[in-house]
Design an enzyme around this catalytic site. Structure first.
Site, PDB file in Angstrom:
ATOM      1  N   HIS A 167     -37.712  76.897 -70.961  1.00  0.00           N
ATOM      2  CA  HIS A 167     -38.448  76.943 -72.674  1.00  0.00           C
ATOM      3  C   HIS A 167     -37.425  77.304 -74.038  1.00  0.00           C
ATOM      4  O   HIS A 167     -36.723  77.647 -73.425  1.00  0.00           O
ATOM      5  CB  HIS A 167     -39.570  78.219 -72.294  1.00  0.00           C
ATOM      6  CG  HIS A 167     -38.648  79.457 -72.414  1.00  0.00           C
ATOM      7  ND1 HIS A 167     -38.228  80.050 -73.469  1.00  0.00           N
ATOM      8  CD2 HIS A 167     -38.766  79.997 -70.917  1.00  0.00           C
ATOM      9  CE1 HIS A 167     -37.904  81.281 -72.980  1.00  0.00           C
ATOM     10  NE2 HIS A 167     -37.394  81.166 -71.569  1.00  0.00           N
ATOM     11  N   ASP A 168     -38.061  76.206 -75.035  1.00  0.00           N
ATOM     12  CA  ASP A 168     -36.727  75.879 -75.886  1.00  0.00           C
ATOM     13  C   ASP A 168     -35.692  75.535 -75.602  1.00  0.00           C
ATOM     14  O   ASP A 168     -34.866  76.000 -76.503  1.00  0.00           O
ATOM     15  CB  ASP A 168     -36.782  77.085 -76.585  1.00  0.00           C
ATOM     16  CG  ASP A 168     -38.448  77.881 -76.600  1.00  0.00           C
ATOM     17  OD1 ASP A 168     -38.922  78.008 -77.442  1.00  0.00           O
ATOM     18  OD2 ASP A 168     -38.512  79.343 -75.808  1.00  0.00           O
ATOM     19  N   GLY A 176     -34.357  79.881 -70.253  1.00  0.00           N
ATOM     20  CA  GLY A 176     -34.402  79.751 -71.467  1.00  0.00           C
ATOM     21  C   GLY A 176     -33.872  79.520 -72.629  1.00  0.00           C
ATOM     22  O   GLY A 176     -32.944  79.915 -72.546  1.00  0.00           O
TER      23      GLY A 176
END
Length: 258
Positions: free
Chosen positions: A121-122, A139
């Site tokens: 994520h991100d 992440g």
């Protein structure tokens, strides 16, 4: 016309441009946009909000745009954005962002994401990058243009991988990797620069020699990072490539791999 296999499941809110192909038993969920010429193979799951650009090829068993397993994620609206001309091979997993960071995971253009790689994520992947089989990004990882992460490379959260850098097979990266630097080992250690990659991409002999000298100043002369970068200031004015190397070090928040 889009070429949708009748065995695929397409949410009514999904937007598929002309020339999109979706193979059998694939699922394209709500709030997914797919640009023209993109091919989605069989048994792929794409969850929105996700925007996929033009002329990508996503192979079987990939999971694209799924919720992150980050325990802070509580179902907030986040998204995944994928650019153009990417190849996403078998079994790749790419998660959307979290509101604690940028609420978006981003994959640029002309990247090759090989089998069973994971993009957390991100994370932000630039252009012309290669993630070899079973590479895993936690992440908040940033990978700059033309970086190559060899098979089974592991990258800790919040690390930045500099442009044109290279990791050897099975490398465990816990600190930032400056531009052009080659790292290897667990934990990762800097070994040299990706000179072969530079030659293949048309770097001049003069620029390569300047980067070779810059690497020695930072890694071989026993200087602090601040003193090493000060010594390279004149070279950075002459060679933009050295400036990129310096900037990648100055941008580090986790410390650089030594």
């Amino acid at each position: 016309m889009s070429l949708i296999d009748p065995r695929a499941i397409i949410d009514p809110t999904a937007k598929l441009a002309d020339g999109v192909e979706v193979g059998p038993w694939s699922i394209v969920g709500a709030n997914v946009e797919i640009g023209e010429g993109t091919v989605v193979g069989p048994h792929v799951v794409i969850k929105g909000p996700t925007r996929i650009g033009k002329h990508n090829h996503i192979y079987q068993f990939s999971s694209v745009g799924e919720d992150t397993p980050d325990l802070k994620y509580k179902g907030e609206p986040t998204r995944l954005v994928i650019g153009d001309h990417n190849v996403i091979r078998e079994g790749v997993t790419i998660h959307r962002g979290t509101v604690q960071d940028r609420a978006e995971t981003t994959l640029g253009d002309h990247n090759l994401i090989m089998a069973y790689a994971h993009i957390g994520h991100d994370s932000v992947i630039g252009n012309h990058c290669i993630l070899v089989n079973n590479t895993a990004l936690a992440g908040h990882v940033h990978v700059d243009d033309w970086a190559i992460l060899s098979g089974y490379t592991l990258v800790h959260q919040f690390c930045r991988i500099g442009a044109h850098s290279f990791s050897g097979m099975g490398t465990a990266i816990g600190k930032d990797v400056p531009a052009y630097v080659t790292v290897f080992g667990n934990p990762a250690e800097a070994r040299s620069m990706n000179f072969e990659g530079m030659r293949r991409r048309g770097f001049s002999d003069e620029a390569i020699q300047a980067l070779r000298r810059a690497y020695k100043v930072v890694y071989r002369q026993g200087l602090t990072v601040e003193k090493a970068l000060a010594e390279l200031a004149e070279s950075a004015e002459q060679f933009p490539e050295v400036a990129v190397f310096i900037n990648s070090i100055q941008a580090s928040s986790r410390g650089i791999t030594r």
